[in-house]
Design an enzyme around this catalytic site. Sequence first.
Site, PDB file in Angstrom:
ATOM      1  N   ARG A  63      -5.159  -7.519  -5.624  1.00 16.08           N
ATOM      2  CA  ARG A  63      -4.082  -7.340  -4.654  1.00 16.08           C
ATOM      3  C   ARG A  63      -4.249  -8.256  -3.438  1.00 16.08           C
ATOM      4  O   ARG A  63      -3.271  -8.764  -2.887  1.00 16.08           O
ATOM      5  CB  ARG A  63      -4.019  -5.880  -4.183  1.00 16.08           C
ATOM      6  CG  ARG A  63      -2.896  -5.628  -3.184  1.00 16.08           C
ATOM      7  CD  ARG A  63      -2.766  -4.157  -2.849  1.00 16.08           C
ATOM      8  NE  ARG A  63      -3.957  -3.628  -2.173  1.00 16.08           N
ATOM      9  CZ  ARG A  63      -4.055  -2.389  -1.720  1.00 16.08           C
ATOM     10  NH1 ARG A  63      -3.055  -1.544  -1.892  1.00 16.08           N
ATOM     11  NH2 ARG A  63      -5.156  -1.971  -1.127  1.00 16.08           N
ATOM     12  N   SER A  91       0.851  -1.175   0.000  1.00 17.59           N
ATOM     13  CA  SER A  91       0.000   0.000   0.000  1.00 17.59           C
ATOM     14  C   SER A  91       0.894   1.235   0.000  1.00 17.59           C
ATOM     15  O   SER A  91       2.106   1.131  -0.256  1.00 17.59           O
ATOM     16  CB  SER A  91      -0.908  -0.028   1.230  1.00 17.59           C
ATOM     17  OG  SER A  91      -1.831   1.034   1.192  1.00 17.59           O
ATOM     18  N   LYS A 132      -2.762   9.984  -8.063  1.00 15.95           N
ATOM     19  CA  LYS A 132      -3.249   8.842  -7.289  1.00 15.95           C
ATOM     20  C   LYS A 132      -4.652   8.492  -7.799  1.00 15.95           C
ATOM     21  O   LYS A 132      -5.633   9.155  -7.470  1.00 15.95           O
ATOM     22  CB  LYS A 132      -3.286   9.149  -5.798  1.00 15.95           C
ATOM     23  CG  LYS A 132      -3.623   7.946  -4.938  1.00 15.95           C
ATOM     24  CD  LYS A 132      -3.528   8.282  -3.461  1.00 15.95           C
ATOM     25  CE  LYS A 132      -3.801   7.033  -2.627  1.00 15.95           C
ATOM     26  NZ  LYS A 132      -5.156   6.484  -2.842  1.00 15.95           N
TER      27      LYS A 132
END
Length: 687
Positions: free
Chosen positions: A147, A99, A126
């Site tokens: 993920r 992260s 982002k």
Amino acid sequence: MTDSAGTPAGEHGDYEDQAHLRRRWEDLAREIRRHRELYDNEQPSIPDADYDALFQRLLALEREHPELAVPDSPTQQVGSPVPSSSQFADVEHPQRMYSLDNAFSEEELAEWMARTPARAYLTELKIDGLSIDLIYENGRLTRAATRGDGAVGEDITANARVIRDIPHELHGEDVPAFVEVRGEVFIAVEDFSEVNALRIASGGKPFANPRNAAAGSLRQKNVEDVRNRRLRMICHGIGAREGFAPETQYEAYQALRRWGLPVSPYTRLVHSPEQVYEQVRHWEEHRHDALHEMDGLVIKVDSLNQQRQYGFTSRAPRWAIAYKYPPEEVTTELLDIRVGVGRTGRVTPFAVMRPVTVAGSTVAMATLHNQTEVKRKGVLIGDTVVIRKAGEVIPEVLGPVAERRDGTERAFLFPTLCPVCGTRLAPQKEEDADWRCPNHRSCPAQLSARLTYLAGRGGFDIEALGEKGAEDLIRTGVLEDESTLFDLTEEDLRASAVYTTTKGEVNASGRKLIANLERACRADLWRVLVALSIRHVGPTAARALARRYGDMEAILSAPVDELAEIEGVGPAIAASVAAWAGVDWHRQIVDRWAAAGVTMREEAGDRPAQVLEGMTVVVTGTLERFSRDEAKEAIVSRGGKAAGSVSKKTTYVVAGENAGSKETKARQLGVPVLDEAGFEALLRGEM
């Protein structure tokens, strides 16, 4: 001295404090894990800002009491474990995914750069989406995964193959034998409305924003459902690789682009902290210019060797950080729902909320559109609600956080009478969702709203006539309606509270209003049309009408079918113009303004040459000599169409600084791209 259990008497308080701290930690950790799982696997129930606040509270608690920072703390973990109910196979990532740590101020960013000095940094937007891990072997896509918890994700290869930005095969002589590519999956802002339309057509509830629409999309069971979400992808990193040894992150991105993978057009290579701050400030002002939603700027050390030296914590790289902008979605308490009456009589419910900071400003009210929307959103007075404010857009209530209800909430009852003049409300047409006050001539709320509207930038642009001034002129009887606005004198203003001093003398704002009115008399005809508050007639239709007729009386007397044939007008606007012109007191407004010297006729020579007629021009990025509104005005006043998106029908794209994806798309489609000098030549008719 001990108690009956053998515990030293003074230690009871220590045990109680520790137990209390542990309960606080457990409650926070449990809530964070739940929201993280919702975000990763379903749909988030709270805005990112609320999640960030929870996470920062847990971090602060662990900094103060390090014994609480156990390995299974959310502050030490990445993402969420694959749920046991998953329909997809578990897969282990060749190289762990991480992260990002966050900075919420320039001071925190400065501290990070002091810890991670570098010759060069990369700044990247982002993206507000979902992480994906792609594996290419000998140039062929062999696996795609979510993920998950950073070590293990879900195999979603079939779904990834229908995302148009993800190539099934890489091209180039230097494609490596093995490369792991990390990216972010998202829904483009321009595609969001179509995604919602499809969802509504299939009986689903519309998504609040593109991020929510993307959440869970990768885990759809049906590949066609994934295809219909119009997902996109941008690469933002590399993992394990064989036969590929770039020295910098920037070099890696160039290789990915060469092989056919999508890389962000907004990424910049910078060489000093000052240049980092420049990018931070630029994108805070231009965050809505991007192809996708974004909530911050990621700053990375560019050198891969330095990245290895700085290393990782248990959950994030030390060589990268996300600078988070003020949130555009937050939660607050809905204290009440009231209604306002607009210039056309439309009665709009609005939320009265506990004041909260969103998008950098304090907000206490937000729109709820109409009574149908109140029911659809399912909000109750007393709810905790999610509100959104994007840029200059009016704050909007997105919906309730239903899990926080305690039973004291109550439903909103839409009024049957106008809250200002008492006239019975009704829809103008049977199929209308909006209810209106039909007392258009005398309702004080409508009168003051029309004055405020005609004074706006799209109308006469009367700087000294704001909402408070308009309300005061109506309330004090200085104006009965807008018809006598241009007859105002300083003597008339002595009855006003807003435009006089405590001694009853006309103040600076009053004198400025009189001067503004004199200038407004010379406004373009299309602005006069906008100022009349004819329903559906905004700047685009008004310009089309003014170009076609050049005369107010000709416009108001034209047959409906003739008006409807004008490009930019159409049947609905034509009918509205004709209906407005058929009301006697409307014509009295036009007559009084004409008698006061307001523009009612334009000669062809008064308008700029229509050198852009038939052209569609898109302006993107930052221009030195034009604001976005000024560029649009320059295009439209010369007969062109100022569009917001690029297509094969676009005539030119004007690209300023940080133009981004629109310039890229234009070059892909073969649309001519102009710099600012070229734009000025275009406006002069030299191209």
